[in-house]
Structures are given as structure tokens and as C-alpha cells.
Write a protein that holds these residues in place. Structure first.
Motif, mmCIF file in Angstrom:
data_model
loop_
_atom_site.group_PDB
_atom_site.id
_atom_site.type_symbol
_atom_site.label_atom_id
_atom_site.label_comp_id
_atom_site.label_asym_id
_atom_site.label_seq_id
_atom_site.Cartn_x
_atom_site.Cartn_y
_atom_site.Cartn_z
ATOM 1 N N GLY A 191 25.165 40.572 -19.913
ATOM 2 C CA GLY A 191 26.165 41.235 -20.743
ATOM 3 C C GLY A 191 26.279 40.593 -22.120
ATOM 4 O O GLY A 191 25.694 39.556 -22.407
ATOM 5 N N THR A 192 27.070 41.221 -22.959
ATOM 6 C CA THR A 192 27.328 40.723 -24.305
ATOM 7 C C THR A 192 28.450 39.689 -24.256
ATOM 8 O O THR A 192 29.517 39.974 -23.709
ATOM 9 N N PRO A 193 28.234 38.504 -24.805
ATOM 10 C CA PRO A 193 29.304 37.496 -24.785
ATOM 11 C C PRO A 193 30.535 37.951 -25.572
ATOM 12 O O PRO A 193 30.426 38.427 -26.698
ATOM 13 N N ILE A 194 31.686 37.842 -24.936
ATOM 14 C CA ILE A 194 32.964 38.088 -25.587
ATOM 15 C C ILE A 194 33.539 36.751 -26.041
ATOM 16 O O ILE A 194 34.209 36.651 -27.053
ATOM 17 N N HIS A 195 33.257 35.728 -25.247
ATOM 18 C CA HIS A 195 33.818 34.402 -25.506
ATOM 19 C C HIS A 195 32.887 33.360 -24.906
ATOM 20 O O HIS A 195 32.284 33.573 -23.867
ATOM 21 N N GLY A 196 32.809 32.208 -25.553
ATOM 22 C CA GLY A 196 32.093 31.063 -25.012
ATOM 23 C C GLY A 196 30.592 31.135 -25.214
ATOM 24 O O GLY A 196 30.040 32.166 -25.592
ATOM 25 N N HIS A 197 29.953 30.001 -24.926
ATOM 26 C CA HIS A 197 28.513 29.908 -25.125
ATOM 27 C C HIS A 197 27.792 29.314 -23.926
ATOM 28 O O HIS A 197 26.580 29.281 -23.894
ATOM 29 N N SER A 198 28.530 28.801 -22.982
ATOM 30 C CA SER A 198 27.905 28.222 -21.802
ATOM 31 C C SER A 198 28.578 28.829 -20.580
ATOM 32 O O SER A 198 29.702 29.330 -20.663
ATOM 33 N N PRO A 199 27.900 28.820 -19.439
ATOM 34 C CA PRO A 199 28.489 29.450 -18.252
ATOM 35 C C PRO A 199 29.895 28.965 -17.917
ATOM 36 O O PRO A 199 30.708 29.732 -17.402
ATOM 37 N N GLU A 200 30.221 27.729 -18.244
ATOM 38 C CA GLU A 200 31.527 27.184 -17.874
ATOM 39 C C GLU A 200 32.700 27.830 -18.609
ATOM 40 O O GLU A 200 33.829 27.746 -18.156
ATOM 41 N N ASP A 201 32.443 28.459 -19.764
ATOM 42 C CA ASP A 201 33.559 29.048 -20.514
ATOM 43 C C ASP A 201 33.246 30.454 -21.035
ATOM 44 O O ASP A 201 33.912 30.957 -21.917
ATOM 45 N N MET A 202 32.264 31.092 -20.464
ATOM 46 C CA MET A 202 31.786 32.349 -20.998
ATOM 47 C C MET A 202 32.445 33.556 -20.341
ATOM 48 O O MET A 202 32.687 33.572 -19.144
ATOM 49 N N LEU A 203 32.742 34.561 -21.144
ATOM 50 C CA LEU A 203 33.094 35.901 -20.680
ATOM 51 C C LEU A 203 32.007 36.829 -21.195
ATOM 52 O O LEU A 203 31.667 36.786 -22.378
ATOM 53 N N LEU A 204 31.478 37.657 -20.322
ATOM 54 C CA LEU A 204 30.452 38.622 -20.688
ATOM 55 C C LEU A 204 30.971 40.031 -20.462
ATOM 56 O O LEU A 204 31.639 40.294 -19.465
ATOM 57 N N GLU A 205 30.613 40.938 -21.348
ATOM 58 C CA GLU A 205 31.001 42.342 -21.229
ATOM 59 C C GLU A 205 29.771 43.197 -20.920
ATOM 60 O O GLU A 205 28.751 43.084 -21.589
ATOM 61 N N PHE A 206 29.907 44.043 -19.920
ATOM 62 C CA PHE A 206 28.905 45.072 -19.624
ATOM 63 C C PHE A 206 29.547 46.419 -19.922
ATOM 64 O O PHE A 206 30.583 46.757 -19.340
ATOM 65 N N THR A 207 28.960 47.173 -20.847
ATOM 66 C CA THR A 207 29.501 48.479 -21.229
ATOM 67 C C THR A 207 29.349 49.469 -20.068
ATOM 68 O O THR A 207 28.544 49.237 -19.152
ATOM 69 N N PRO A 208 30.078 50.575 -20.104
ATOM 70 C CA PRO A 208 29.894 51.588 -19.064
ATOM 71 C C PRO A 208 28.436 52.060 -18.948
ATOM 72 O O PRO A 208 27.958 52.345 -17.846
ATOM 73 N N GLU A 209 27.728 52.116 -20.064
ATOM 74 C CA GLU A 209 26.323 52.525 -20.036
ATOM 75 C C GLU A 209 25.475 51.487 -19.299
ATOM 76 O O GLU A 209 24.621 51.833 -18.472
ATOM 77 N N GLN A 210 25.689 50.206 -19.619
ATOM 78 C CA GLN A 210 24.962 49.140 -18.920
ATOM 79 C C GLN A 210 25.327 49.125 -17.437
ATOM 80 O O GLN A 210 24.462 48.923 -16.590
ATOM 81 N N VAL A 211 26.595 49.333 -17.151
ATOM 82 C CA VAL A 211 27.050 49.374 -15.757
ATOM 83 C C VAL A 211 26.335 50.502 -15.023
ATOM 84 O O VAL A 211 25.843 50.309 -13.901
ATOM 85 N N GLY A 212 26.256 51.669 -15.639
ATOM 86 C CA GLY A 212 25.586 52.806 -14.999
ATOM 87 C C GLY A 212 24.116 52.542 -14.732
ATOM 88 O O GLY A 212 23.601 52.856 -13.647
ATOM 89 N N THR A 213 23.435 51.945 -15.702
ATOM 90 C CA THR A 213 22.014 51.615 -15.530
ATOM 91 C C THR A 213 21.831 50.584 -14.423
ATOM 92 O O THR A 213 20.961 50.735 -13.563
ATOM 93 N N ALA A 214 22.658 49.556 -14.449
ATOM 94 C CA ALA A 214 22.575 48.518 -13.415
ATOM 95 C C ALA A 214 22.905 49.092 -12.047
ATOM 96 O O ALA A 214 22.215 48.803 -11.061
#
Length: 152
Positions: A65-88
């Protein structure tokens, strides 16, 4: 102790708020009223990422997903759009756990993270967490929602 990945189904309004204030989603992850919208794949996120990529997924539903916040797994939030969700979701729902598990022998990184392709308990654990991910993406795709991932 390892990092756990949480997958939250969010509507457009919640996603917009999360982009401004990451505490919105993080707070909901641990709110019992929001529990039905959150799934976690425990510490299986890394082997799932490797195995799903190995199986040829068009979108990495674990960490792509696209990072919303953070740069490392310990503090990261990732966004998956509805389109990415549908494909996945389309890939995940048509790819059985047995196909994902078949890659365990070939994905060498798994042993470094303590997963043994010959261990039935490890295989069952990963298969169960895979089904959790499949279900979460299917629900989000059905409702046109985004998914936000939080690592803790």
C-alpha cells in the motif's frame, strides 16, 4: 517478540481523517466497537508477503500500500485504495492456500524468520492467517472500502 500486522476496513470518510490524524485508525484498531472491521495476521505477515509475491499477485496485499505515515514497519500506516483492494481480492479469492503454501520450499527467506516448510504446524498457521487476509480483502472489495494496514 515480533511485529503484528493489522488490516482495517475503512470507508472514505475514515480514510480522509486517517490521512490527517493517524490516531484515528490506530485508535479504532483497538476499539471493541470496531473489532469486526479489523483483522490481524499476527506475525505471519512477512511469510505471507513473500509467498503471495511468489505466487504472482498483481498487487502486494500485505505491504504494497501507499504509506500514510511512518517509514519502517514499527510505525507505518499503509493505505490500499478500493481499486487495489479489488485487484488483490480477485487474486486472493481465486488462489487457494495450498497454492500459496506450495511456495514455502522455494522461498528461502522463510527459514530465516523461523518458518519451516516441512513443519505441519507452520503450514497450518500460515494457511489460517492467509484465509484471514483473503476474508478481509473480500469484505472490503464487496463494500468498496479501503484497507489501512498498521504494524505494531
Amino acid at each position: 517478540m515480533g511485529i503484528i500486522a493489522y488490516y482495517a476496513r475503512v470507508d472514505a470518510e475514515t480514510l480522509a481523517r486517517a490521512r490527517q490524524d493517524t490516531g484515528v485508525v490506530i485508535g479504532q484498531l483497538f476499539d471493541p466497537a470496531f473489532a469486526a472491521r479489523v483483522a490481524d495476521v499476527d506475525k505471519a505477515w512477512w511469510p505471507l508477503r513473500q509467498l503471495i509475491e511468489h505466487a504472482g499477485a498483481p498487487v502486494d496485499p500485505v505491504t504494497g500500500g501507499t504509506p500514510i505515515h511512518g517509514h519502517s514497519p514499527e510505525d507505518m500506516l499503509l493505505e490500499f485504495t478500493p481499486e487495489q483492494v479489488g485487484t488483490a481480492a480477485a487474486f486472493l479469492s481465486t488462489t487457494p492456500a495450498s497454492t500459496i503454501l506450495a511456495g514455502m520450499v522455494e522461498v528461502e527467506d522463510l527459514a530465516a524468520y523461523g518458518f519451516d516448510s516441512a513443519n505441519d504446524d507452520d503450514r497450518a498457521y500460515i494457511a489460517g492467517q492467509y484465509e484471514t487476509l483473503v476474508d478481509q480483502y473480500a469484505k472490503a472489495a464487496e463494500t468498496g472500502e479501503s484497507i489501512v494496514v498498521f504494524f505494531s
